[in-house]
Design a protein around this motif. Structure first.
Motif, PDB file in Angstrom:
ATOM      1  N   ARG A  33       0.742  -1.128   0.018  1.00  0.00           N
ATOM      2  CA  ARG A  33       0.187   0.055   0.303  1.00  0.00           C
ATOM      3  C   ARG A  33       0.879   1.253  -0.052  1.00  0.00           C
ATOM      4  NH1 ARG A  33      -5.609  -0.762   1.297  1.00  0.00           N
ATOM      5  NH2 ARG A  33      -5.673   1.143   1.863  1.00  0.00           N
ATOM      6  N   VAL A  34       0.874   1.957  -1.050  1.00  0.00           N
ATOM      7  CA  VAL A  34       1.724   3.238  -1.281  1.00  0.00           C
ATOM      8  C   VAL A  34       0.584   4.182  -1.384  1.00  0.00           C
ATOM      9  CG1 VAL A  34       3.097   4.390  -2.674  1.00  0.00           C
ATOM     10  CG2 VAL A  34       3.487   2.169  -2.310  1.00  0.00           C
ATOM     11  N   PHE A  60       4.289   4.572   2.768  1.00  0.00           N
ATOM     12  CA  PHE A  60       3.908   3.060   2.365  1.00  0.00           C
ATOM     13  C   PHE A  60       3.738   2.585   3.811  1.00  0.00           C
ATOM     14  CE2 PHE A  60       8.663   3.511   2.644  1.00  0.00           C
ATOM     15  CZ  PHE A  60       8.848   2.475   3.425  1.00  0.00           C
ATOM     16  N   THR A  61       2.763   1.461   3.790  1.00  0.00           N
ATOM     17  CA  THR A  61       2.321   0.636   4.925  1.00  0.00           C
ATOM     18  C   THR A  61       3.467  -0.257   5.249  1.00  0.00           C
ATOM     19  OG1 THR A  61      -0.119   1.165   4.339  1.00  0.00           O
ATOM     20  CG2 THR A  61       0.563  -0.640   5.997  1.00  0.00           C
ATOM     21  N   HIS A  65      -0.692  -1.520  11.171  1.00  0.00           N
ATOM     22  CA  HIS A  65      -0.935  -0.328  12.275  1.00  0.00           C
ATOM     23  C   HIS A  65       0.296   0.725  11.970  1.00  0.00           C
ATOM     24  CE1 HIS A  65      -4.240  -2.285  14.258  1.00  0.00           C
ATOM     25  NE2 HIS A  65      -3.314  -3.186  14.698  1.00  0.00           N
ATOM     26  N   PHE A  66       1.014   0.502  11.145  1.00  0.00           N
ATOM     27  CA  PHE A  66       2.156   1.383  10.988  1.00  0.00           C
ATOM     28  C   PHE A  66       2.523   1.554   9.454  1.00  0.00           C
ATOM     29  CE2 PHE A  66       3.050  -0.475  15.137  1.00  0.00           C
ATOM     30  CZ  PHE A  66       3.274   0.528  15.900  1.00  0.00           C
ATOM     31  N   LEU A 100       6.833   8.438  11.287  1.00  0.00           N
ATOM     32  CA  LEU A 100       6.241   7.148  11.280  1.00  0.00           C
ATOM     33  C   LEU A 100       4.793   7.452  11.717  1.00  0.00           C
ATOM     34  CD1 LEU A 100       8.867   4.931  13.147  1.00  0.00           C
ATOM     35  CD2 LEU A 100       8.244   4.760  10.488  1.00  0.00           C
ATOM     36  N   GLN A 101       3.695   6.749  11.303  1.00  0.00           N
ATOM     37  CA  GLN A 101       2.378   6.858  11.620  1.00  0.00           C
ATOM     38  C   GLN A 101       1.922   5.698  12.213  1.00  0.00           C
ATOM     39  OE1 GLN A 101      -0.492   7.660   8.268  1.00  0.00           O
ATOM     40  NE2 GLN A 101      -0.653   9.851   9.237  1.00  0.00           N
ATOM     41  N   THR A 102       0.929   5.822  13.242  1.00  0.00           N
ATOM     42  CA  THR A 102       0.263   4.681  13.708  1.00  0.00           C
ATOM     43  C   THR A 102      -1.091   5.017  13.602  1.00  0.00           C
ATOM     44  OG1 THR A 102       0.077   3.053  15.401  1.00  0.00           O
ATOM     45  CG2 THR A 102       0.350   5.310  16.043  1.00  0.00           C
ATOM     46  N   SER A 103      -2.083   3.628  13.464  1.00  0.00           N
ATOM     47  CA  SER A 103      -3.504   3.831  13.475  1.00  0.00           C
ATOM     48  C   SER A 103      -3.962   2.553  14.046  1.00  0.00           C
ATOM     49  CB  SER A 103      -4.052   4.152  12.019  1.00  0.00           C
ATOM     50  OG  SER A 103      -3.581   2.806  11.247  1.00  0.00           O
ATOM     51  N   PHE A 104      -5.033   2.836  14.499  1.00  0.00           N
ATOM     52  CA  PHE A 104      -5.696   1.800  15.438  1.00  0.00           C
ATOM     53  C   PHE A 104      -7.283   1.424  14.962  1.00  0.00           C
ATOM     54  CE2 PHE A 104      -2.054   2.850  17.966  1.00  0.00           C
ATOM     55  CZ  PHE A 104      -1.697   1.639  18.161  1.00  0.00           C
TER      56      PHE A 104
END
Length: 104
Positions: A33-34, A60-61, A65-66, A100-104
């Motif tokens: 995933r870009v 990019f994934t 979660h990161f 860096l990005q995180t999602s939940f």
């Protein structure tokens, strides 16, 4: 003849500014995933000036979660005017950003 002396000063101030504006994220590929994302955020400071910030990133994934991001902050622009005291502030910031990005 009138002589004017040069005067300068420096200091720092922490002032949180609430901003609003559109953001977007466009997924270029599914696996891996870009994505491309960007935003335009700003706040009008009620006659004292304004704040505008824009940024564009590609990411990019890494996992569920990161994500990793890299991009360029096109401009971060703060203008504060006070005509009565002839005091003004102009701040411009530009440059590369990574994170860096995180999602939940």
């Amino acid at each position: 003849m009138v002589h004017h002396n040069a005067v300068s000063a420096s200091g720092s101030l922490l002032a949180p500014i609430p901003v609003a504006g559109p953001s977007f994220r466009f997924y270029v590929t599914d696996s891996p995933r870009v994505f491309i994302e960007g935003n335009v955020l700003g706040m009008y400071l009620f006659g004292y000036g304004n704040f505008v910030s824009t940024a564009g990133n590609i990411g990019f994934t890494l996992s569920k979660h990161f994500s990793a991001l890299a991009g360029y902050q096109l401009a971060s622009h703060l203008v504060v005017n006070d005509d009565t005291d002839r005091i003004g502030l102009r701040f411009v910031q530009r440059g590369a950003v990574v994170g860096l990005q995180t999602s939940f």
